[in-house]
Design an enzyme around this catalytic site. Structure first.
Site, PDB file in Angstrom:
ATOM      1  N   GLU A  72      -3.304 -32.069  10.062  1.00 45.89           N
ATOM      2  CA  GLU A  72      -2.576 -32.946  10.992  1.00 45.89           C
ATOM      3  C   GLU A  72      -3.500 -33.595  12.025  1.00 45.89           C
ATOM      4  OE1 GLU A  72       0.768 -30.834  12.723  1.00 45.89           O
ATOM      5  OE2 GLU A  72       1.950 -31.092  10.917  1.00 45.89           O
ATOM      6  N   GLU A  92       4.370 -30.387   4.270  1.00 44.16           N
ATOM      7  CA  GLU A  92       5.205 -29.574   5.162  1.00 44.16           C
ATOM      8  C   GLU A  92       6.561 -30.214   5.343  1.00 44.16           C
ATOM      9  OE1 GLU A  92       3.652 -28.331   8.913  1.00 44.16           O
ATOM     10  OE2 GLU A  92       1.686 -27.820   8.075  1.00 44.16           O
TER      11      GLU A  92
END
Ligand SMILES: *[C@@H]1O[C@H](CO)[C@@H](O)[C@H](O)[C@H]1NC(C)=O
Ligand SMILES: *[C@@H]1O[C@H](CO)[C@@H](O)[C@H](O)[C@H]1NC(C)=O
Ligand SMILES: *[C@@H]1O[C@H](CO)[C@@H](O)[C@H](O)[C@H]1NC(C)=O
Ligand SMILES: *[C@@H]1O[C@H](CO)[C@@H](O)[C@H](O)[C@H]1NC(C)=O
Ligand SMILES: CC(=O)N[C@H]1CO[C@H](CO)[C@@H](O)[C@@H]1O
Length: 839
Positions: free
Chosen positions: A184, A253
């Site tokens: 991320e 995710e």
């Protein structure tokens, strides 16, 4: 034709499952549609299980239930600070045995996605970084910085090397088909300036150079360099397009719920919405998605990040914190996965075409000359719709997707739950052989009072206030800031104004707790005026500052800092003056005396008999017998304030039942419409967490030692053991909504008599049978599992029919039709709702 497709699918998946356990290398590559395993594109369903968030004896069960739930892949992060707590001293024992975990996944015939990071976020202390990194001269984490890159490369190479030594990459015959580098970073890389781009290029080539033989991904990284695949994280990923026409659309995710913070209410996510998001993703070209989390588990010890992340990391995941299937979430997603797998041939054969079927209505179709699969979506947040597709008419509830593996028959709709549901509860447990009436775990307590203020000879003095993390290096949650103030007269109405970077502080004046200041997950800093009474002469002011998990997210999160950084001022004095204590000479002590003495294991000769109540800074110890049976154990810490608990020297985690969720913010939440982490909350006004998981494998039948360190004052005699029991097993099936398998078999053999939908019940525990039918109604029953009521329309015989068919059996099945129950209301669509219990 459908039968052939189904059969082929079964054979192929059997071969793939078998291949994963056989030790010859498979070639994993990718193209614009999918991961390609030995030349064949695959549609894969993955789920996150983080190995240190459960115990090794739980791993095989978790993996097995993941497989039964329809997963192909298990994803885990690798937790650097767990494996290398001290530089160059590695630990891969017990819950840290990564190789064992990966091998168990392989044994079950599933693949592994190994997300090495080594920055992992994960609501994990310091995002997974070991704290010693912070003290390397000249280091700047997560950017183009030589000292940092050297460490990141060393650890990544170490893990890759371990996996290679054990032949765990698919290219070597092992289960790992995918790996992740960084995590991320794209969310925050702007703050690192131009160095962010050179860093990401470096990370990509460093990872590629490790030559794992399987692809690497970067999640939330739009500029991921070739050949790294950029992937999506979020509650929905149907709008995602990778940065190259040669890369597949992958979702690393998909948040199945949300994490719990101390001081917050308990988040949950309705399964209809998760199923909708997943179906939309596969509808619009996705071929790999991962549930974050499939099993969340427990943050044992001081492993939580945040700050303020709770010890429970349940996440409302399909497998609950204790490893039991959360129904109907687990079952509904299992049915979704089989529906998607029925479409696999079509999904890998071609790109989808998308057609509008009206306002907020969309068909996604995968069609070649030999195969066709369709997804019909109604993404309207309010209105159901009826659409025409290929000349047939379909009813689409609002915010739902119907899956048609043959472009004709609906085998699954995301909003229609046919899976069984269950109610699991924690009930008072038998300890040893008797259930103590008060549920007291023991009558034999001893305690040690932790000294207030400086007690250790490693204390040191400094002029001014110090930052906490730099000072403690996270060796302890605790740092004492101690000072003496000389007061002329009697100051009974004075105030200590104190500012801290967080996360919590307790002020003691002359040995008494005068007040506390507590931050929260959104703003861990505190600024508080604490009323105090000072006496003439020397007054002892002791501030105990503590961290509740180090930050794990954000640009430069590692330098945020904590502790009493000031100002600290005495106000409200009779002569009107303010005394600034900030730059005076303070005495500091890292950690508690009891930590140094090893009280957490129950050792030391300082223990004295007794159980003082409401006394801050107290260590408590008792011996106890394990609760009988083999159901999962949770200890109910109601009555305690805040602290940490150990069982046989193993830390259960930080406890904090005194921190309540806000009174408002919980309300009925509809699955319809976009989800956000604050949309669906429960437990308002109650402790964020009062039940704490005590793994069975940490206990002996008797003679277990429990130790608690209580900071603010509690009553250990109120502590009780509970075990998780299955209270109810329910199923509700409508006569008009046949389950996927039934509608499937109708199509396969048109001459076969149309089958009635069935209610099927099965006790999950191998030694249990259905012991009673608590409720049964055929007609228009209402409510939910644990809470059914009869509707206006009901047959009189449902209860006795179910009792006859089910009691004493492990599993039973009853057709839902008027031929079984008669027709209590002609012309009305009826359903059968059953609630049973197992013993
Ligand atoms: C692996 O597959 C790719 C593409 O499918 C192919 O180009 C490559 O030669 C294969 N490698 C091996 C070692 O079989
Ligand atoms: C005011 O009172 C405090 C507390 O007794 C004392 O330390 C301080 O010197 C006094 N200030 C003045 C200006 O008298
Ligand atoms: C910790 O110490 C380092 C080195 O002295 C300093 O650069 C940094 O600002 C300190 N961190 C905090 C949060 O105060
Ligand atoms: C049972 O249903 C009623 C009405 O539908 C509702 O008010 C109540 O909160 C439910 N109870 C539980 C335990 O779900
Ligand atoms: C951190 C992150 O990626 N958050 C995203 C999660 O998904 C929602 C919905 O797609 C986005 O709005 C968030 O930005």
């Amino acid at each position: 034709m459908m039968r052939r497709v189904l059969k082929e699918f079964l054979i192929v998946s059997f071969l793939v499952a078998a291949a994963a356990t056989v030790a010859f290398g498979v070639n994993v590559t990718y193209d614009h549609r999918a991961l390609v395993i030995d030349g064949k594109r695959r549609v894969l369903v993955s789920g996150s299980i983080h190995y240190p968030r459960s115990t090794p004896d739980m791993w095989p069960g978790l993996i097995q239930k993941s497989k039964e739930g329809g997963l192909d892949v298990i994803e885990t992060y690798v937790f650097w600070n767990l494996h290398e707590p001290v530089k160059n001293q590695y630990d891969f024992e017990g819950r840290k045995d990564l190789v064992k975990f990966v091998k168990l996944v392989a044994d079950a015939g599933l693949y592994v996605h190994l997300r090495i990071g080594p920055y992992v976020c994960a609501e994990w202390n310091y995002g997974g970084f070991p704290l010693w990194l912070h003290f390397i001269p000249g280091i700047v984490l997560r950017t183009d910085n030589e000292p940092y890159k050297a460490e990141m490369k060393r650890f990544t190479a170490k893990i890759v090397g371990m996996m290679k030594d054990e032949n765990l990459y698919a290219s070597q015959g092992g289960p790992i088909i995918l790996s992740q580098i960084e995590n991320e970073y794209g969310n925050i890389d702007k703050d690192y300036g131009p160095a962010a781009q050179t860093y990401i290029k470096w990370a990509a080539s460093m990872a590629t150079s490790l030559d794992t033989g399987v692809p690497w991904v970067m999640c939330q990284q739009k500029d991921a360099p070739d050949p790294i695949i950029d992937t999506c994280n979020g509650f929905y990923c149907d709008g995602y397009t990778p940065n190259s026409k040669n890369k597949p659309t992958m979702w690393t995710e998909n948040w199945t719920g949300w994490f719990l913070s101390y001081g917050g209410a308990v988040p949950y996510r309705p399964v209809e919405d998760i199923a909708f998001a997943v179906a939309r993703f596969y509808q619009r070209g996705g071929t790999f998605q991962n549930y974050y989390m499939y099993h969340g588990g427990t943050n044992f010890g001081r492993s939580t990040g945040g700050p303020f992340i709770a010890t429970s990391y349940d996440y409302d995941a399909p497998l609950d914190e204790y490893g039991a299937p959360r129904q109907p979430k687990w079952g509904h997603l299992k049915e979704l996965h089989s529906a998607i797998k029925l479409c696999e041939d079509a999904l890998v054969a071609t790109d989808p075409t998308s057609t509008s079927l009206g306002n907020n209505l969309e068909a996604g179709v995968y069609k070649t000359s030999s195969t066709c699969a369709a997804f019909l979506a109604n993404y309207d947040t309010k209105n159901d719709a009826t659409v025409t597709f290929n000349g047939n008419s379909y009813h689409l509830p609002a915010w739902s997707v119907s899956i048609l593996p043959d472009c004709k028959n609906v085998v699954f709709n995301t909003a229609k739950i046919n899976s069984v549901s269950t109610v699991r509860r924690f009930v008072g447990a038998n300890v040893g052989n008797q259930l103590t009436s008060s549920n007291e775990i023991s009558s034999d307590w001893s305690y040690v009072s932790e000294p207030i203020g400086i007690s250790s000879n490693n204390a040191f003095k400094r002029r001014g206030l110090v930052e906490q993390i730099n000072t403690t290096a996270d060796q302890s949650d605790y740092l004492w800031y101690s000072i003496r103030a000389n007061i002329d007269g009697d100051e009974s109405k004075s105030v200590l104004h104190v500012k801290s970077l967080g996360h919590v502080l307790h002020l003691f004046v002359n040995g008494e707790l005068a007040g506390s200041a507590i931050g929260n997950a959104n703003n861990p800093t505190v600024s508080k005026d604490i009323p105090i009474t000072l006496k003439p002469g020397i007054n002892k002011l002791d501030l105990l500052s503590l961290t509740v998990g180090l930050r794990n997210y954000g640009a430069f999160f590692d330098t945020t800092g904590a502790g009493v950084t000031g100002p600290v001022e005495l106000e409200g004095l009779k002569n009107g003056s303010t005394i600034d204590l900030s730059s005076m000479r303070w005495t500091y002590q890292i950690g508690l005396k009891g930590e140094g003495l090893g009280l957490d294991t129950g050792g030391s000769t300082l223990w004295v008999s007794g159980v003082p109540k409401s006394q801050p800074l107290t260590w408590y110890k008792t011996n106890f017998d394990a609760p009988s049976g083999d159901n999962p154990i949770a200890i109910d810490l109601s009555g305690m304030g805040k602290g940490e608990m150990w069982v046989n020297g193993q830390s259960i985690g930080r406890y904090w039942p005194a921190y309540l969720a806000p009174n408002s913010g919980c309300s009925d939440c509809s699955y319809k419409g976009p989800y956000s982490s604050s949309k669906c909350l429960k437990g308002c006004g109650k402790p964020s967490q009062k039940l704490y998981h005590v793994p069975r494998s940490w206990l002996k039948p008797s003679g277990n030692i429990m130790v608690l360190f209580e900071e603010i004052g509690g009553d250990p005699t109120q502590i009780s053991f509970t075990t998780q029991v299955l209270q109810s097993l329910c199923s509700q099936v409508s006569e008009s909504h046949p389950s996927p398998t039934e509608s499937w078999s109708q199509d396969k053999s048109t001459r076969k008599r149309k089958q009635d939908p069935k209610v099927s019940l099965e006790c999950p525990h191998p030694n249990q049978v259905i012991s009673s039918i608590k409720f049964a109604s055929f007609g228009t029953p209402q409510g939910q599992c644990g809470n059914f009521t009869h509707g206006k329309c009901k047959s009189d015989n449902a209860l006795s029919i179910l009792q006859n068919a089910c009691i004493g059996l492990k599993t039973c099945s009853v057709g839902v039709s008027t031929s079984t129950f008669g027709d209590p209301c002609v012309g009305v669509v009826k359903s059968l709702a059953v609630e049973a219990s197992c013993e």
